[in-house]
Design an enzyme around this catalytic site. Sequence first.
Site, PDB file in Angstrom:
ATOM      1  N   CYS A   1       0.858  -1.180   0.000  1.00 34.52           N
ATOM      2  CA  CYS A   1       0.000   0.000   0.000  1.00 34.52           C
ATOM      3  C   CYS A   1       0.893   1.228   0.000  1.00 34.52           C
ATOM      4  O   CYS A   1       2.118   1.119   0.157  1.00 34.52           O
ATOM      5  CB  CYS A   1      -0.936  -0.016   1.207  1.00 34.52           C
ATOM      6  SG  CYS A   1      -2.355   1.105   1.035  1.00 34.52           S
TER       7      CYS A   1
ATOM      8  N   CYS B   1      -0.177   4.226   1.833  1.00 38.19           N
ATOM      9  CA  CYS B   1      -0.638   5.186   2.835  1.00 38.19           C
ATOM     10  C   CYS B   1       0.429   5.548   3.863  1.00 38.19           C
ATOM     11  O   CYS B   1       0.494   6.688   4.324  1.00 38.19           O
ATOM     12  CB  CYS B   1      -1.907   4.699   3.521  1.00 38.19           C
ATOM     13  SG  CYS B   1      -1.742   3.126   4.372  1.00 38.19           S
TER      14      CYS B   1
ATOM     15  N   CYS C   1      -4.125   5.994   0.260  1.00 36.15           N
ATOM     16  CA  CYS C   1      -3.616   4.733  -0.274  1.00 36.15           C
ATOM     17  C   CYS C   1      -3.366   4.771  -1.775  1.00 36.15           C
ATOM     18  O   CYS C   1      -3.060   3.734  -2.384  1.00 36.15           O
ATOM     19  CB  CYS C   1      -4.594   3.602   0.050  1.00 36.15           C
ATOM     20  SG  CYS C   1      -4.910   3.420   1.816  1.00 36.15           S
TER      21      CYS C   1
ATOM     22  N   LYS D   1     -12.481  -4.907   2.713  1.00 37.49           N
ATOM     23  CA  LYS D   1     -11.897  -4.017   3.719  1.00 37.49           C
ATOM     24  C   LYS D   1     -12.835  -2.845   3.935  1.00 37.49           C
ATOM     25  O   LYS D   1     -13.063  -2.037   3.034  1.00 37.49           O
ATOM     26  CB  LYS D   1     -10.521  -3.533   3.269  1.00 37.49           C
ATOM     27  CG  LYS D   1      -9.813  -2.635   4.280  1.00 37.49           C
ATOM     28  CD  LYS D   1      -8.431  -2.245   3.765  1.00 37.49           C
ATOM     29  CE  LYS D   1      -7.702  -1.347   4.740  1.00 37.49           C
ATOM     30  NZ  LYS D   1      -6.364  -0.957   4.235  1.00 37.49           N
TER      31      LYS D   1
ATOM     32  N   ARG E   1      -3.304   3.468  13.041  1.00 37.88           N
ATOM     33  CA  ARG E   1      -2.816   4.695  12.402  1.00 37.88           C
ATOM     34  C   ARG E   1      -1.750   5.375  13.245  1.00 37.88           C
ATOM     35  O   ARG E   1      -0.887   6.077  12.725  1.00 37.88           O
ATOM     36  CB  ARG E   1      -3.997   5.612  12.090  1.00 37.88           C
ATOM     37  CG  ARG E   1      -4.852   4.994  10.988  1.00 37.88           C
ATOM     38  CD  ARG E   1      -6.112   5.735  10.653  1.00 37.88           C
ATOM     39  NE  ARG E   1      -6.822   5.014   9.591  1.00 37.88           N
ATOM     40  CZ  ARG E   1      -8.022   5.308   9.170  1.00 37.88           C
ATOM     41  NH1 ARG E   1      -8.680   6.319   9.712  1.00 37.88           N
ATOM     42  NH2 ARG E   1      -8.592   4.598   8.204  1.00 37.88           N
TER      43      ARG E   1
ATOM     44  N   ARG F   1     -11.215   7.669   4.034  1.00 38.56           N
ATOM     45  CA  ARG F   1     -10.980   6.650   3.010  1.00 38.56           C
ATOM     46  C   ARG F   1     -12.275   5.997   2.534  1.00 38.56           C
ATOM     47  O   ARG F   1     -12.263   4.895   2.003  1.00 38.56           O
ATOM     48  CB  ARG F   1     -10.003   5.598   3.562  1.00 38.56           C
ATOM     49  CG  ARG F   1      -8.619   6.192   3.817  1.00 38.56           C
ATOM     50  CD  ARG F   1      -7.657   5.219   4.462  1.00 38.56           C
ATOM     51  NE  ARG F   1      -6.353   5.853   4.602  1.00 38.56           N
ATOM     52  CZ  ARG F   1      -5.477   5.563   5.545  1.00 38.56           C
ATOM     53  NH1 ARG F   1      -5.744   4.621   6.436  1.00 38.56           N
ATOM     54  NH2 ARG F   1      -4.312   6.186   5.605  1.00 38.56           N
TER      55      ARG F   1
ATOM     56  N   GLU G   1     -16.957  -7.496  -4.330  1.00 35.78           N
ATOM     57  CA  GLU G   1     -15.523  -7.210  -4.229  1.00 35.78           C
ATOM     58  C   GLU G   1     -14.699  -8.497  -4.279  1.00 35.78           C
ATOM     59  O   GLU G   1     -13.700  -8.589  -5.000  1.00 35.78           O
ATOM     60  CB  GLU G   1     -15.226  -6.454  -2.923  1.00 35.78           C
ATOM     61  CG  GLU G   1     -15.712  -5.022  -2.893  1.00 35.78           C
ATOM     62  CD  GLU G   1     -14.758  -4.069  -3.605  1.00 35.78           C
ATOM     63  OE1 GLU G   1     -13.729  -4.531  -4.148  1.00 35.78           O
ATOM     64  OE2 GLU G   1     -15.047  -2.852  -3.630  1.00 35.78           O
TER      65      GLU G   1
ATOM     66  N   LYS H   1     -11.574  -7.657   6.605  1.00 30.67           N
ATOM     67  CA  LYS H   1     -11.023  -6.741   7.606  1.00 30.67           C
ATOM     68  C   LYS H   1     -12.034  -5.639   7.877  1.00 30.67           C
ATOM     69  O   LYS H   1     -12.512  -5.010   6.923  1.00 30.67           O
ATOM     70  CB  LYS H   1      -9.711  -6.155   7.066  1.00 30.67           C
ATOM     71  CG  LYS H   1      -9.019  -5.161   7.991  1.00 30.67           C
ATOM     72  CD  LYS H   1      -7.749  -4.617   7.345  1.00 30.67           C
ATOM     73  CE  LYS H   1      -7.066  -3.637   8.289  1.00 30.67           C
ATOM     74  NZ  LYS H   1      -5.852  -3.048   7.689  1.00 30.67           N
TER      75      LYS H   1
ATOM     76  N   SER I   1      -6.395  -3.550  14.945  1.00 30.38           N
ATOM     77  CA  SER I   1      -5.809  -2.866  16.101  1.00 30.38           C
ATOM     78  C   SER I   1      -6.832  -2.484  17.167  1.00 30.38           C
ATOM     79  O   SER I   1      -6.581  -2.657  18.362  1.00 30.38           O
ATOM     80  CB  SER I   1      -5.052  -1.624  15.626  1.00 30.38           C
ATOM     81  OG  SER I   1      -5.918  -0.727  14.942  1.00 30.38           O
TER      82      SER I   1
ATOM     83  N   TYR J   1      -2.500  -9.222  16.350  1.00 31.06           N
ATOM     84  CA  TYR J   1      -1.426  -8.728  17.216  1.00 31.06           C
ATOM     85  C   TYR J   1      -1.313  -9.587  18.468  1.00 31.06           C
ATOM     86  O   TYR J   1      -0.340  -9.450  19.212  1.00 31.06           O
ATOM     87  CB  TYR J   1      -1.702  -7.260  17.579  1.00 31.06           C
ATOM     88  CG  TYR J   1      -1.859  -6.396  16.353  1.00 31.06           C
ATOM     89  CD1 TYR J   1      -0.748  -5.940  15.664  1.00 31.06           C
ATOM     90  CD2 TYR J   1      -3.125  -6.080  15.852  1.00 31.06           C
ATOM     91  CE1 TYR J   1      -0.888  -5.175  14.516  1.00 31.06           C
ATOM     92  CE2 TYR J   1      -3.268  -5.315  14.702  1.00 31.06           C
ATOM     93  CZ  TYR J   1      -2.148  -4.879  14.031  1.00 31.06           C
ATOM     94  OH  TYR J   1      -2.288  -4.140  12.877  1.00 31.06           O
TER      95      TYR J   1
END
Length: 327
Positions: free
Chosen positions: A121, A123, A131, A196, A206, A218, A234, A249, A275, A314
């Site tokens: 990406c 971004c 992006c 997404k 971010r 976005r 998609e 996501k 996140s 994570y």
Amino acid sequence: MTMAEFKRHRRLRTSANMRALVRETEVTVDDLIYPVFVVEGENVRNEVSSMPGVFQLSLDNLSAEMKEVSELGIKSVLFFGIPAEKDEVGTGAFHDHGIVQRAISQTKEEFPELLLIADTCLCEYTSHGHCGIVHDGIIDNDESLGYLVDTAVSQAKAGADIIAPSNMMDGYVQAIRKGLDEAGFTNIPIMAYSVKYASAFYGPFREAADGAPQFGDRKTYQMDPSNRREALREATSDIEEDADFLIVKPALAYLDIIRDVRNQFNAPIVAYNVSGEYSMVKAAALNGWIDEKAIVMEKMIGMKRAGADLIMTYFAKDVARWLKEDN
């Protein structure tokens, strides 16, 4: 209904061994993909304030992290890069000596057994934080594709095992597949961020990736959280353009979407436990409000039960440790 007529479902729950015998869904260390943030500089190990336990790492500190990951049995790592400088076209994303390219080369040499996935990406590398390429405040879809192809090819040259484009530009899978093939990387698969959503759950990321947009949002390229059928459109496009994996996501608020995509397609499905989903659990755990291990493992099971084959999270190191303890 008499006593003899009703069903005794509890027979299969009478002991831990009985429950294990009939368990339908399991999480294993092989299911885990661990996201890692690499940053320019030396001796950098900055904990992300909104993501306790997650760090921005310079390359001299990356080796120790990868050693721990490998020893825990985690086989897949996803690299995000934070460059020293940004510009309008995100040059750091596709530079042969970019931070992700160097991280991939270093890790591939030191830990060849690890499967290295490159986030593809712009971004984190653009001065405007979007992006794609921006003209007069509008993201230019088709011009952006060329820069994304350059990024994917440079990552493959560096040794990436999988290209994971997260930009949500129309036609991005087709363009990247063509670019990889023409550069001789026909065997490098594409793990597409096919579904997404423009989600509030990305906030802590971010900060971690220093990638917040400098204007607007976005929503013209990431999906509206209200839409379900659009997800299949998609994903269908990406499969037709030769994507090898499909990512959904975020995960927790979109388990129905994971199930829809699983029911529709035979490709491996990846849930990205993002996140915000991580930070909420960590905050509650640090306050002593929840049992962190129990909550996290229930979340992992929920994603697998919904149809995910793999989970980007994570919590990967924590989950790997807990699985070892339980065995």
